[in-house]
Structures are given as C-alpha cells and as structure tokens.
Design an enzyme around this catalytic site. Structure first.
Site, PDB file in Angstrom:
ATOM      1  N   ASP A  65       3.385   9.564  -0.379  1.00  0.00           N
ATOM      2  CA  ASP A  65       2.280   8.634  -0.070  1.00  0.00           C
ATOM      3  C   ASP A  65       2.090   7.589  -1.282  1.00  0.00           C
ATOM      4  OD1 ASP A  65       0.156   8.040   1.353  1.00  0.00           O
ATOM      5  OD2 ASP A  65      -0.751  10.031   1.496  1.00  0.00           O
ATOM      6  N   HIS A 122       0.935  -1.175  -0.054  1.00  0.00           N
ATOM      7  CA  HIS A 122       0.122  -0.003  -0.103  1.00  0.00           C
ATOM      8  C   HIS A 122       0.864   1.278  -0.013  1.00  0.00           C
ATOM      9  CE1 HIS A 122      -4.118  -1.749   0.876  1.00  0.00           C
ATOM     10  NE2 HIS A 122      -3.201  -2.790   1.002  1.00  0.00           N
TER      11      HIS A 122
END
Ligand code: GDG
Length: 464
Positions: free
Chosen positions: A364, A155
């Site tokens: 991110d 992720h």
C-alpha cells in the site's frame, strides 16, 4: 498566491455517494483548506464526448469535469491503468498484462485531460497532477505550451526497476515523469525505487544528487511527502458519530463482544484473503476468544469491471462462509463481511468503536484508514492497530503492532496480543502514534509539496 489546479482521474463532486478512495479524501481536504480548481473525469462515458467540460462551484472549490470517450476508456482504465500499472506498482507481476493499444488509449486520455487544463488555466497557475493514471500528462501540457511549474504526486508505491522493467514502455514512463518539475512519493523506499529506474534509463550521473534527478538534461525535483489526515477533524467527526443511527446499530449488533474492524476498498493489494485466513487461524488457536469477538470487514466495491476484482470478491465470500460455517453459533457470527459503502463520518464512528483495527495490505502506498483509526480513538481507552509493514503508514506508525501480512500465523498472534494488551500499553502506543500524525497532517502534506514546487528548492541540490 497562485491559483491551484489539481488534476486527478476522477473528481469527487459534492453530494455524490459511493466510497471515494484515499486520493479523493486527501485532495479534497487540501482543496478545502486552500481553494482551487479540481479537474478530472465526470464519471460519464459518451460515444462522442463534447470537448467543453462541466463546471460547478462549491465551498471555494471549482469543479471542472469532462466526459470521456467510451471507446478509449476501457483500454485506458481497466487496461493500462489497472491491468498494467496497478499490479506492477503493487509488486504483482503475475497479474500484469500489456497491450500496446491500451497504452495508446492511456496516452489519448492523458492528452484530453491536458487540453482541458491548457484551455481552462492561466500561465501562472500551479498545476498538481495526481497518480498513476496521469503520468504522461506533463508531456501533453508542455506540448500545449504550458511553461509553469508542474507537480506530480504518486499515491501508490513506485516499484523497483527490476519489477518495473516487466513493462515494455517503462523507459517512456520514466521520461514522462521527468517532464514535471517536482515528483513526490509517499515514502523514502518509493523514491529510492524511482531513482533505481532513472539510473537504469539514464545512467549513474542522472542520480548523482539527492534532491533531483537529471533526465535528458532536465533537472527534476524529487521528494518524499507522506500524505496525512486532518487529525482534529477526524477526531471530532468520530466522536460526534457515536450518536449516528448506523453507528449505534453496529454497536448494538455486536452484543457487547470485542470488535475487530477492517475497512478497505475491495482490492487484492489490501490483503483481505490473507487477513480472513489469519482470522481463522486466530479462532483455531484462541478457544478463549470464541464467541467473544466479532470481525466486521467493510469492503466497498471499487473497480468491479476489472475481472481480478470479482475473483477476489468470490474468494472472500467463500472464506467468510467457511469460517462462519465452522464457528458460528445461534447468537454469534464470527465474520460479518459487508460489500457496501458508508458515509465517511459513519465510517469514522465505526473506527472509534473498534477494539482492534486490522490494516494488513500486502502492499500500500500509505493507507489512510490506519491513520484515521488512530485519530478516531478515545485517548483514554484507545483500541489497537495491527498494521502491515508493507503499508507506507508503517514508516510513521511504528508503535502499531507491525506484522508481515503474508505470515498469517503471525497476524493471528498479533490479533490475540492486540485484544489482550493492557490499558497502560494501549494508551502509551496510541499517544505516540497520535503525536506522529500531528507532526505530519494533511495541511503539512499539501503545503510542503506546493511550497517546494513554487520555490524549486529541490533543484538547488544537496549531497547524497
Ligand atoms: C490510495 C492509495 C493512499 C473507505 N471505505 C469507505 C470510505 N473509505 C475511505 C477511508 C479512507 C479512504 O477511503 C481509503 O484510503 P486508503 O489510503 O486506505 O486507500 P486507497 O483508496 O487505496 O488510496 C493509498 C491513498 O491513495 C492516499 O494517498 O494512502 O495507499 O492506494 O479515507 O476512510 N469512505 C466512504 N465510504 C466507504 O465505504 N465514504
């Protein structure tokens, strides 16, 4: 269809409070649509945890959770996961630390999770392991005799090998990832970085084919599967939440001013300190907006036992205090900074009310808040997204106002531009971003990953 077993460090049990984090939001949406079993930590530590897991069922999902040993947890979680891997994956070598005992604890916990899956699963199950806490799990599952297809999804970003090499055991991690059959990443850049690591560990020939890598004679499928959201559900929840008491109170509290909103787990990767500075530059350089805008930053506490996180909390409190000290008036507080979490539907209601959403992480993997903000908007009168080009979401949401989060003056200028963007431009950008979200929903994410894992199509090759 084979049964699906999803494994992640933390399992989000139904009716639990607290901010879930992006992984849980994504995994839960996938399991709700598809059904299956979710295996992971119960959230409880014990001196001598029982080897039998807690089992419950809700809405077609079977939850299998284990307590973890107190003695090993610290080294595993605060140590190797969040002291070694998280900083490197987010390109913060300065925050990196390494302790072989913590790496040992990391492996011990992975072995424990693998043994639960081996005892609760069947040979035909599809096992899908999530995120950096569980990289070595496939090695232990193989040792337990599991032969079936094993998938892994990261992720968070995968760092280029020149950063990864800081970790003394990086080659072991690359070899551990090669125990899976399919390894998925959020973006093309993450996949390229992984290939750089495989090339470093195994040589040029290991990365000769685009859709798989060859490690120690084993072919491992690799691919890009950007995580999405359930667009219709987010839109419906956001619209319905307008009637929610907490959302009404937020709107009333803004007193008709424009609303700038940020929603991020409290983490240094989210660029909050930089964003607070950018907002201050914005106020300094935009006297016409003084008294006319309120910035609300929601930052639920995540991993507060990790020292780096209390540091950032202090820095933010100080920065907000200074800005408010300088600019606040009897009826105006320029920044409202809330260290608390809200139910997800309430957050979606907040996002719908925002004129501008600032999503400016310094790094991110994807960032689901950016996607939720777009889906939550009223298409007739949408707000504007100011988005970091360091977030995976920037690869798809190219019609946001893209910024370099380190360039605080540029972020200030983007905030001004966002507040002044004419309705026709706002509508046009929003429509394009919404279309991008609809092309790649959460359903598409899990269906394409699992179909690929099942068929092994990445192993068929293809030219580079
Ligand atoms: C990791 C990667 C990747 C936030 N505050 C509250 C709350 N949230 C929800 C948001 C959103 C989710 O949590 C956060 O997702 P992000 O993607 O923004 O961030 P991470 O937690 O860092 O997630 C990230 C993600 O995994 C998925 O692959 O995108 O890059 O770091 O859904 O709305 N939810 C509730 N209360 C809150 O206060 N209930």
């Amino acid at each position: 269809m084979n049964r699906l077993i999803v494994v992640s460090n933390r399992v989000r049990l139904p009716q639990t409070s607290g901010a879930p984090g992006g992984l849980s939001v994504g995994v839960l949406a996938a399991l709700r649509q598809r059904g299956g079993t979710w295996v992971g930590w119960s959230g409880t530590l014990a001196d001598e945890p029982s080897s039998s897991p807690h089992i419950s069922e809700d809405g077609g999902i079977r939850y299998v959770t284990v307590d973890l040993p107190r003695a090993e947890f610290e080294g595993y979680y605060s140590g190797f996961c969040n002291g070694s891997l998280w900083p490197l994956c987010h390109y913060f070598p300065g925050r990196f630390r390494y302790d072989p005992a913590e790496y040992e604890a990391y492996n011990a916990i992975n072995r424990r999770f693998a043994s639960v899956v081996a005892h609760k699963g069947n040979a035909s199950d599809q096992v899908w392991v999530h995120d950096y806490q569980l990289i070595p799990m496939a090695r232990y599952l193989r040792a337990e005799g599991i032969k079936g297809p094993l998938g892994f999804f990261l992720h968070i970003p995968f760092p280029h090998v020149e950063v990864l090499r800081v970790l003394p055991v990086y080659a072991e991690l690359v070899r551990d990832l090669a125990q899976y059959d399919l390894v998925g990443f959020q973006t093309e850049q993450d996949l390229m970085a992984f290939r750089s690591a495989v090339r470093d560990v195994c040589g040029e020939e290991a990365v000769a084919v685009k859709s798989y890598v060859t490690v120690d004679g084993r072919k491992v499928g690799v691919g890009v599967f950007p995580i999405g959201i359930d667009v219709e559900s987010v839109a419906a929840q956001a619209a319905a939440a307008q009637a929610d008491d907490q959302v009404r109170r937020l709107v009333a509290g803004v007193l008709g001013r424009r609303l700038l909103l940020g929603v991020d787990r409290l983490d240094y990767s989210k660029g909050l300190v930089e964003r607070f500075t950018a907002y201050r530059h914005f106020l300094e350089s935009s006297p016409e907006h003084l008294g006319r805008i309120t910035y609300i930053q929601i930052a639920p506490l995540g991993r507060m036992n990790v020292a780096a996180y209390s540091e950032i909390r202090d820095a933010l409190e100080q920065a907000a205090g200074q800005t408010n000290g300088q600019y606040a008036d009897t009826d105006w507080t320029p920044i409202r900074y809330l260290n608390k979490d809200f139910p997800h539907h309430v957050l979606l209601g907040f996002l719908r009310c925002a004129d501008v959403c600032a999503v400016t992480p310094v790094r991110d993997g994807m960032n689901l808040v950016a996607k939720e903000f777009v889906a939550a908007q009223d298409p007739e009168n949408p707000g504007v997204l100011v988005l970091s080009n360091m977030a995976g979401a920037a690869r798809e949401l190219t019609d946001a106002l893209l910024v370099n989060p380190y360039d605080e003056h540029a972020v200030a200028a983007a905030l001004r531009e966002a507040l002044e963007l004419p309705l026709a431009d706002r509508r046009a950008c929003h429509a394009k971003m919404l279309a991008a979200l609809k092309r790649n929903t959460i359903r598409h994410w899990h269906e394409s990953f699992l179909a690929s894992l099942r068929s092994g199509r990445h192993l068929d090759g293809g030219s580079r």
